[in-house]
Design an enzyme around this catalytic site. Sequence first.
Site, PDB file in Angstrom:
ATOM      1  N   ARG A 195     117.314  38.155  53.428  1.00 57.07           N
ATOM      2  CA  ARG A 195     118.755  38.049  53.186  1.00 57.07           C
ATOM      3  C   ARG A 195     119.338  36.789  53.781  1.00 57.07           C
ATOM      4  O   ARG A 195     120.508  36.522  53.596  1.00 57.07           O
ATOM      5  CB  ARG A 195     119.443  39.233  53.858  1.00 57.07           C
ATOM      6  CG  ARG A 195     119.675  40.426  52.965  1.00 57.07           C
ATOM      7  CD  ARG A 195     120.234  41.511  53.874  1.00 57.07           C
ATOM      8  NE  ARG A 195     121.158  42.387  53.243  1.00 57.07           N
ATOM      9  CZ  ARG A 195     120.833  43.574  52.741  1.00 57.07           C
ATOM     10  NH1 ARG A 195     119.594  43.973  52.723  1.00 57.07           N
ATOM     11  NH2 ARG A 195     121.761  44.347  52.235  1.00 57.07           N
TER      12      ARG A 195
ATOM     13  N   ARG B 139     128.418  56.714  45.207  1.00 59.35           N
ATOM     14  CA  ARG B 139     127.009  56.921  45.585  1.00 59.35           C
ATOM     15  C   ARG B 139     126.860  58.078  46.567  1.00 59.35           C
ATOM     16  O   ARG B 139     127.647  58.267  47.482  1.00 59.35           O
ATOM     17  CB  ARG B 139     126.438  55.664  46.236  1.00 59.35           C
ATOM     18  CG  ARG B 139     125.036  55.916  46.817  1.00 59.35           C
ATOM     19  CD  ARG B 139     124.288  54.677  47.097  1.00 59.35           C
ATOM     20  NE  ARG B 139     124.953  53.816  48.051  1.00 59.35           N
ATOM     21  CZ  ARG B 139     124.513  52.612  48.373  1.00 59.35           C
ATOM     22  NH1 ARG B 139     123.411  52.141  47.809  1.00 59.35           N
ATOM     23  NH2 ARG B 139     125.165  51.879  49.242  1.00 59.35           N
TER      24      ARG B 139
ATOM     25  N   ARG C 260     126.744  57.357  52.595  1.00 61.17           N
ATOM     26  CA  ARG C 260     126.331  56.435  53.652  1.00 61.17           C
ATOM     27  C   ARG C 260     127.552  56.006  54.456  1.00 61.17           C
ATOM     28  O   ARG C 260     128.599  55.742  53.883  1.00 61.17           O
ATOM     29  CB  ARG C 260     125.658  55.206  53.025  1.00 61.17           C
ATOM     30  CG  ARG C 260     124.150  55.281  53.077  1.00 61.17           C
ATOM     31  CD  ARG C 260     123.475  54.199  52.291  1.00 61.17           C
ATOM     32  NE  ARG C 260     123.924  52.832  52.575  1.00 61.17           N
ATOM     33  CZ  ARG C 260     123.365  51.759  52.028  1.00 61.17           C
ATOM     34  NH1 ARG C 260     122.353  51.898  51.186  1.00 61.17           N
ATOM     35  NH2 ARG C 260     123.822  50.559  52.308  1.00 61.17           N
TER      36      ARG C 260
ATOM     37  N   LYS D 246     119.281  48.134  43.525  1.00 62.37           N
ATOM     38  CA  LYS D 246     117.972  47.776  44.084  1.00 62.37           C
ATOM     39  C   LYS D 246     117.166  49.022  44.472  1.00 62.37           C
ATOM     40  O   LYS D 246     116.004  49.165  44.102  1.00 62.37           O
ATOM     41  CB  LYS D 246     118.133  46.879  45.331  1.00 62.37           C
ATOM     42  CG  LYS D 246     118.856  45.573  45.069  1.00 62.37           C
ATOM     43  CD  LYS D 246     118.947  44.703  46.311  1.00 62.37           C
ATOM     44  CE  LYS D 246     119.766  45.294  47.428  1.00 62.37           C
ATOM     45  NZ  LYS D 246     121.211  45.437  47.143  1.00 62.37           N
TER      46      LYS D 246
HETATM   47  P1  AP5 Z   1     121.557  51.634  44.672  1.00 65.45           P
HETATM   48  O1  AP5 Z   1     120.275  51.632  43.922  1.00 65.45           O
HETATM   49  O2  AP5 Z   1     121.686  52.499  45.856  1.00 65.45           O
HETATM   50  O3  AP5 Z   1     122.024  50.113  45.013  1.00 65.45           O
HETATM   51  P2  AP5 Z   1     121.458  49.059  46.048  1.00 65.45           P
HETATM   52  O4  AP5 Z   1     121.395  47.747  45.360  1.00 65.45           O
HETATM   53  O5  AP5 Z   1     120.221  49.563  46.693  1.00 65.45           O
HETATM   54  O6  AP5 Z   1     122.689  49.004  47.061  1.00 65.45           O
HETATM   55  P3  AP5 Z   1     122.716  49.071  48.654  1.00 65.45           P
HETATM   56  O7  AP5 Z   1     124.136  49.421  49.035  1.00 65.45           O
HETATM   57  O8  AP5 Z   1     121.635  49.904  49.195  1.00 65.45           O
HETATM   58  O9  AP5 Z   1     122.486  47.588  49.021  1.00 65.45           O
HETATM   59  P4  AP5 Z   1     122.743  46.932  50.350  1.00 65.45           P
HETATM   60  O10 AP5 Z   1     122.036  45.650  50.150  1.00 65.45           O
HETATM   61  O11 AP5 Z   1     124.191  46.843  50.721  1.00 65.45           O
HETATM   62  O12 AP5 Z   1     122.156  47.951  51.443  1.00 65.45           O
HETATM   63  P5  AP5 Z   1     120.844  47.977  52.329  1.00 65.45           P
HETATM   64  O13 AP5 Z   1     120.461  49.364  52.548  1.00 65.45           O
HETATM   65  O14 AP5 Z   1     119.845  47.024  51.814  1.00 65.45           O
HETATM   66  O15 AP5 Z   1     122.703  51.999  43.589  1.00 65.45           O
HETATM   67  C1  AP5 Z   1     124.077  52.058  43.934  1.00 65.45           C
HETATM   68  C2  AP5 Z   1     124.731  53.199  43.144  1.00 65.45           C
HETATM   69  O16 AP5 Z   1     124.699  52.902  41.740  1.00 65.45           O
HETATM   70  C3  AP5 Z   1     124.020  54.554  43.283  1.00 65.45           C
HETATM   71  O17 AP5 Z   1     124.995  55.538  43.281  1.00 65.45           O
HETATM   72  C4  AP5 Z   1     123.138  54.645  42.029  1.00 65.45           C
HETATM   73  O18 AP5 Z   1     122.920  55.986  41.646  1.00 65.45           O
HETATM   74  C5  AP5 Z   1     123.967  53.879  40.999  1.00 65.45           C
HETATM   75  N1  AP5 Z   1     123.148  53.136  40.025  1.00 65.45           N
HETATM   76  C6  AP5 Z   1     122.041  52.385  40.305  1.00 65.45           C
HETATM   77  N2  AP5 Z   1     121.559  51.815  39.175  1.00 65.45           N
HETATM   78  C7  AP5 Z   1     122.386  52.208  38.165  1.00 65.45           C
HETATM   79  C8  AP5 Z   1     122.408  51.932  36.763  1.00 65.45           C
HETATM   80  N3  AP5 Z   1     121.523  51.122  36.180  1.00 65.45           N
HETATM   81  N4  AP5 Z   1     123.418  52.490  36.023  1.00 65.45           N
HETATM   82  C9  AP5 Z   1     124.346  53.280  36.607  1.00 65.45           C
HETATM   83  N5  AP5 Z   1     124.378  53.572  37.932  1.00 65.45           N
HETATM   84  C10 AP5 Z   1     123.396  53.041  38.699  1.00 65.45           C
HETATM   85  O19 AP5 Z   1     121.394  47.379  53.700  1.00 65.45           O
HETATM   86  C11 AP5 Z   1     122.304  48.093  54.478  1.00 65.45           C
HETATM   87  C12 AP5 Z   1     122.586  47.354  55.777  1.00 65.45           C
HETATM   88  O20 AP5 Z   1     121.377  47.253  56.556  1.00 65.45           O
HETATM   89  C13 AP5 Z   1     123.080  45.922  55.636  1.00 65.45           C
HETATM   90  O21 AP5 Z   1     124.470  45.848  55.403  1.00 65.45           O
HETATM   91  C14 AP5 Z   1     122.665  45.343  57.002  1.00 65.45           C
HETATM   92  O22 AP5 Z   1     123.548  45.768  58.005  1.00 65.45           O
HETATM   93  C15 AP5 Z   1     121.314  46.008  57.236  1.00 65.45           C
HETATM   94  N6  AP5 Z   1     120.201  45.228  56.674  1.00 65.45           N
HETATM   95  C16 AP5 Z   1     119.336  45.615  55.693  1.00 65.45           C
HETATM   96  N7  AP5 Z   1     118.455  44.641  55.402  1.00 65.45           N
HETATM   97  C17 AP5 Z   1     118.760  43.596  56.207  1.00 65.45           C
HETATM   98  C18 AP5 Z   1     118.229  42.279  56.360  1.00 65.45           C
HETATM   99  N8  AP5 Z   1     117.206  41.835  55.612  1.00 65.45           N
HETATM  100  N9  AP5 Z   1     118.791  41.473  57.292  1.00 65.45           N
HETATM  101  C19 AP5 Z   1     119.823  41.899  58.067  1.00 65.45           C
HETATM  102  N10 AP5 Z   1     120.393  43.115  57.960  1.00 65.45           N
HETATM  103  C20 AP5 Z   1     119.869  43.962  57.036  1.00 65.45           C
HETATM  104 MG    MG Z   2     119.662  50.106  48.657  1.00 67.48          MG
END
Ligand code: AP5
Ligand code: MG
Length: 217
Positions: free
Chosen positions: A90, A129, A162, A15
Amino acid sequence: MKSNIILMGPPGAGKGTLAKRLVAKYHIPHISTGDMFREAIKAGTELGQLAKDYMARGDLVPDNVTIGIVEARLAQDDCSHGYLLDGFPRTLAQAEALEKLTAKLNRPVNLVINLTADEAILVKRISGRRVCKNCGTPYHVVNVPPKVEGICDHCGGPLMQRPDDNEASLKTRLAHYYSDTKPLLSFYEAKGYVTSIDGMQPADAVLALAGQAVEVK
Ligand code: AP5
Ligand code: MG
Ligand code: ZN
């Protein structure tokens, strides 16, 4: 052009990677609740204090807090010509709040991009990552290496892991995705908003398909 966008998908689906590229191409703001919480933690604000432990465990930050920060952000002027929500909504409560808010602002969602990937791939991606400490750009030690090891291509900032990218937190994040977030897809599917993209393809292919969904009339 469809520019009021939600980006959905499990942790590690890509994402953040896709979001950075889409917002650069279409000049819309990137609203990532995860990034907003990480910035608050770095700045030591009250919001950061509150979010820190939930995030470290992989649990969701409470709805009232998360909804509040998105409400304030979406109401800003730079969202009047589009926005890209990454990681929000979410939960059902967040989706319902978003419906009300976007109706009130006359900025209704018109596209949901759903990135999919198998769990084994998600685990490999999360473990490899690295993210920029300054601007949050995600890299991967094998798939998406920076030009210079340990340094962000965009801002020169240092790359780090992270704190929630460990096995235990990932397990909890995945469980929340399946129980709380994935069910929201049917809500948006019923409205005809969803374009699903195989997130296991190379990042350029994912971007090209997402661009087609944005540009469709
Ligand atoms: P990346 O693009 O970083 O993946 P991502 O989908 O963004 O994964 P996240 O871990 O950020 O998602 P998440 O939903 O757990 O975290 P968030 O920050 O939203 O890619 C991942 C890896 O793959 C990277 O190394 C990249 O280089 C590689 N890659 C990407 N695309 C590729 C491709 N096509 N081919 C090969 N490699 C590739 O949330 C974190 C925390 O915040 C949550 O757990 C929660 O505690 C809190 N939070 C956030 N939003 C909310 C909400 N709405 N409600 C409640 N709590 C929330
Ligand atoms: Mg992300
Ligand atoms: Zn950077």
